[in-house]
Design an enzyme around this catalytic site. Structure first.
Site, PDB file in Angstrom:
ATOM      1  N   LYS A 292      17.652   1.299  12.584  1.00 59.13           N
ATOM      2  CA  LYS A 292      17.591   0.250  13.608  1.00 59.13           C
ATOM      3  C   LYS A 292      16.982  -1.063  13.119  1.00 59.13           C
ATOM      4  O   LYS A 292      17.135  -2.094  13.770  1.00 59.13           O
ATOM      5  CB  LYS A 292      16.799   0.750  14.814  1.00 59.13           C
ATOM      6  CG  LYS A 292      15.304   0.899  14.591  1.00 59.13           C
ATOM      7  CD  LYS A 292      14.612   1.303  15.893  1.00 59.13           C
ATOM      8  CE  LYS A 292      13.107   1.351  15.744  1.00 59.13           C
ATOM      9  NZ  LYS A 292      12.431   1.699  17.009  1.00 59.13           N
TER      10      LYS A 292
ATOM     11  N   GLY B  16      15.321   0.743   3.717  1.00 61.04           N
ATOM     12  CA  GLY B  16      14.078   0.830   2.959  1.00 61.04           C
ATOM     13  C   GLY B  16      12.856   1.165   3.784  1.00 61.04           C
ATOM     14  O   GLY B  16      11.811   1.508   3.246  1.00 61.04           O
TER      15      GLY B  16
ATOM     16  N   ILE C  68      -4.795   1.376   2.209  1.00 65.27           N
ATOM     17  CA  ILE C  68      -4.154   0.182   2.769  1.00 65.27           C
ATOM     18  C   ILE C  68      -5.184  -0.917   3.023  1.00 65.27           C
ATOM     19  O   ILE C  68      -4.984  -2.083   2.657  1.00 65.27           O
ATOM     20  CB  ILE C  68      -3.413   0.537   4.074  1.00 65.27           C
ATOM     21  CG1 ILE C  68      -2.247   1.475   3.787  1.00 65.27           C
ATOM     22  CG2 ILE C  68      -2.902  -0.734   4.761  1.00 65.27           C
ATOM     23  CD1 ILE C  68      -1.545   1.998   5.032  1.00 65.27           C
TER      24      ILE C  68
ATOM     25  N   LEU D 271       3.207   9.489   1.942  1.00 64.90           N
ATOM     26  CA  LEU D 271       3.466   8.791   0.685  1.00 64.90           C
ATOM     27  C   LEU D 271       4.966   8.692   0.460  1.00 64.90           C
ATOM     28  O   LEU D 271       5.700   9.659   0.675  1.00 64.90           O
ATOM     29  CB  LEU D 271       2.824   9.537  -0.487  1.00 64.90           C
ATOM     30  CG  LEU D 271       1.297   9.671  -0.460  1.00 64.90           C
ATOM     31  CD1 LEU D 271       0.828  10.646  -1.528  1.00 64.90           C
ATOM     32  CD2 LEU D 271       0.646   8.305  -0.670  1.00 64.90           C
TER      33      LEU D 271
ATOM     34  N   HIS E 299      -1.571   4.714 -30.757  1.00 65.43           N
ATOM     35  CA  HIS E 299      -2.773   3.887 -30.879  1.00 65.43           C
ATOM     36  C   HIS E 299      -2.371   2.452 -31.220  1.00 65.43           C
ATOM     37  O   HIS E 299      -1.503   2.238 -32.061  1.00 65.43           O
ATOM     38  CB  HIS E 299      -3.675   4.436 -31.993  1.00 65.43           C
ATOM     39  CG  HIS E 299      -4.865   3.576 -32.266  1.00 65.43           C
ATOM     40  ND1 HIS E 299      -5.988   3.590 -31.464  1.00 65.43           N
ATOM     41  CD2 HIS E 299      -5.098   2.646 -33.242  1.00 65.43           C
ATOM     42  CE1 HIS E 299      -6.872   2.720 -31.942  1.00 65.43           C
ATOM     43  NE2 HIS E 299      -6.346   2.146 -33.028  1.00 65.43           N
TER      44      HIS E 299
END
Length: 531
Positions: free
Chosen positions: A80, A85, A231, A385, A510
């Protein structure tokens, strides 16, 4: 209307001799005309059964839809918002990371760049351009998902869905009208919404959720963040870097939420305090008043105590001193968590149950009491999550297509994208201690890591917890530069049941930050070399 037009065409054809061609042409024209009228006037269109109908185009929903398309299923996804996403991409993970990244650059140039031998002139913030950059990133990614839908044969319906039957969903289309979608299987992936704070009405301008905090028109002189979780700390960091005086009020005795290791949380709080954030832990907000020029909050000790009032007085740079009275701020960010979103879904129409926290009840295969209706993501159990929702989305399609699927909830990482970042996976020390399992710990500071030192960014450490008898890694916790990237190695180690010695005996390039992870592992089963 369709019927009357078709009959009219038929009667007209009866009066024309030897005009079969005319008859067929007229009927076809009438049908086409009626269809156009039906569409334009918003009548329900005829439904064709789908193998899968996904309600919600957020991370869980769109991943499930794409995976279903890849598996050859006929799939429709209903969303909607108007863009795909969900919260994560539109008003959550993605835009917040854009602001975190760019505010960090701004803060570094303003306060740290001179120490690196780089001289610059006056540094100015152009908030409008920064916000446009955020919006551009979001737009490109949402369009990318639409492309993936087309690539994988997913039908995308823009509108609000509600159950009208166990296999039937009515959609109020965003552009007007109604559509019925029928699914052999239906997946609910409607996500979550910000939990409101009683007595404080969110207007997304002065009293804001994370959504409003992503789009403030100017930098407030002062901000109070209610909630010291991920958050709240991320958005508090953004506005602190840009010049706001930020105070975080947290009910618990530590920041980061209960999942963060206590030792790591204390380290994070110390570092963030040096950056300018103020903290009031073990404190609860009793109420607020937004009628004046500033928002006033009443607070008291979480475990019982006198109401305390805090006011910020204007100094040369910040509004910041406490006096008795109330906690005042230009902007209040309510970040006390999120709750499942099922409003208007019509669960009552089909008898699907929710628990006392509003989560839809499911079994181990994500099925509700109606077996062909499944649920994944924030709207059901587990941590809220995006990557957890993605894993569930793939697993649920595997259940539908193949009869089996799997998510290892013991190997789901968490990341806080402040600077330094904080990341963890598995159990924290307080959880392991409470379980009664004998354990051992190895730590390694970034101050002893060559790459961190050369980058002049060496705050933080790596902490690994392993079973004292088997050496199997139980948890890994990182605070430091690149922690969100580095945690992937720990996730893989836990997924495969690795020991700390397995990690310690694995060559790491390294100089890299990841050598700190290797050294922490060595410190767990033996001794670190460089500390």
């Amino acid at each position: 209307m369709f019927a009357s037009n078709a009959i009219g065409a038929f009667k007209l054809a009866q009066h024309v001799q030897n005009t079969d061609d005319y008859f067929s042409t007229a009927v076809r024209s009438s049908i086409a005309l009626s269809s156009r009228w039906a569409t334009s006037r918003g009548y329900a269109t005829e439904a064709e059964e789908q193998d899968l109908v996904v309600i919600g185009g957020g991370v869980a929903g769109y991943v499930a839809a794409i995976k279903a398309g890849q598996e050859g299923l006929k799939v429709t996804c209903i969303e909607k918002r108007g863009t795909l996403g969900g919260t994560c991409l539109n008003v959550g993970c993605i835009p917040s990371k854009a602001l975190l990244n760019n505010s960090h650059h701004y803060h570094t140039i303003k306060h740290d760049i001179a120490h690196r031998g780089i001289e610059v002139g006056e540094v100015k913030l152009n908030l409008d351009v920064m916000m446009k950059g955020k919006d551009t990133a979001v737009s490109s990614l949402t369009k990318g998902i639409e492309f993936l839908f087309k690539k994988n044969g997913v039908t995308y319906v823009k509108g609000t869905a509600a159950f009208s039957g166990e296999h039937e969903v009515k959609v109020n289309l965003s552009e007007g009208g109604e559509q019925t979608v029928i699914g052999k299987n239906i997946l609910i992936a409607t996500g979550s919404e910000a939990t409101p704070f009683p007595g404080l009405e969110i207007d997304e301008q002065r009293i804001v959720s994370s959504t409003g905090a992503l789009s403030l028109k100017k930098v407030p002189e002062s901000m109070v963040v209610i909630g010291g979780g991920i958050i709240g700390l991320e958005m508090g960091s953004v506005w602190s870097r840009l010049g706001s005086k930020v105070t975080v009020v947290e009910f618990l005795g530590q920041i980061g939420g209960p999942g963060m290791d206590t030792e790591i949380a204390k380290s994070a709080q110390k570092i963030l305090k040096k950056q300018g954030l103020e903290f009031k832990l073990g404190t609860k907000v009793m109420g607020g008043d937004a009628s004046g020029e500033k928002i006033k909050l009443q607070v008291e000790a979480a475990k019982g105590g006198k109401e305390e009032t805090v006011s910020f007085l204007l100094t040369k740079r910040f509004v910041h001193r406490l006096i008795s009275g109330q906690l005042e701020a230009d902007v209040v960010l309510v970040a006390i968590g999120r709750r499942p979103y099922t409003a208007g879904l019509g669960l009552e129409n089909i008898g699907v149950e929710t628990d006392d926290k509003g989560r839809i009840v499911i079994d181990q295969e994500y099925r509700t009491k109606i077996p062909h209706i499944r649920v994944v993501g924030d709207v059901t159990f587990g941590p809220m999550l995006a990557h957890k929702a993605e894993e569930e989305a793939v697993a649920v399609i595997e259940y539908i297509k193949k009869g089996h699927g799997h998510v290892n909830y013991g190997a789901i990482p968490s990341v806080m994208y402040t600077h330094p970042e904080v990341a963890w996976v598995g159990q924290n020390e307080q959880e392991v201690k409470a379980s009664g399992v004998k354990y051992k710990i190895g730590t390694f500071p970034f101050s002893a890591n060559s790459r961190a030192k050369t980058n002049a960014d060496a705050e933080g450490m790596v902490k690994i917890i392993a079973d004292a008898e088997t050496d199997r890694i139980l948890g890994a916790h990182i605070i430091g530069p690149g922690a969100g990237e580095m945690i992937a190695e720990a996730v893989l180690a836990i997924e495969y049941g690795a020991s700390s010695e397995d990690i310690g005996r694995t060559s790491h390039a390294h100089p890299t930050l990841s050598e700190a992870f290797k050294e922490a592992a060595m410190a767990t089963y033996s001794k670190a070399i460089h500390f």
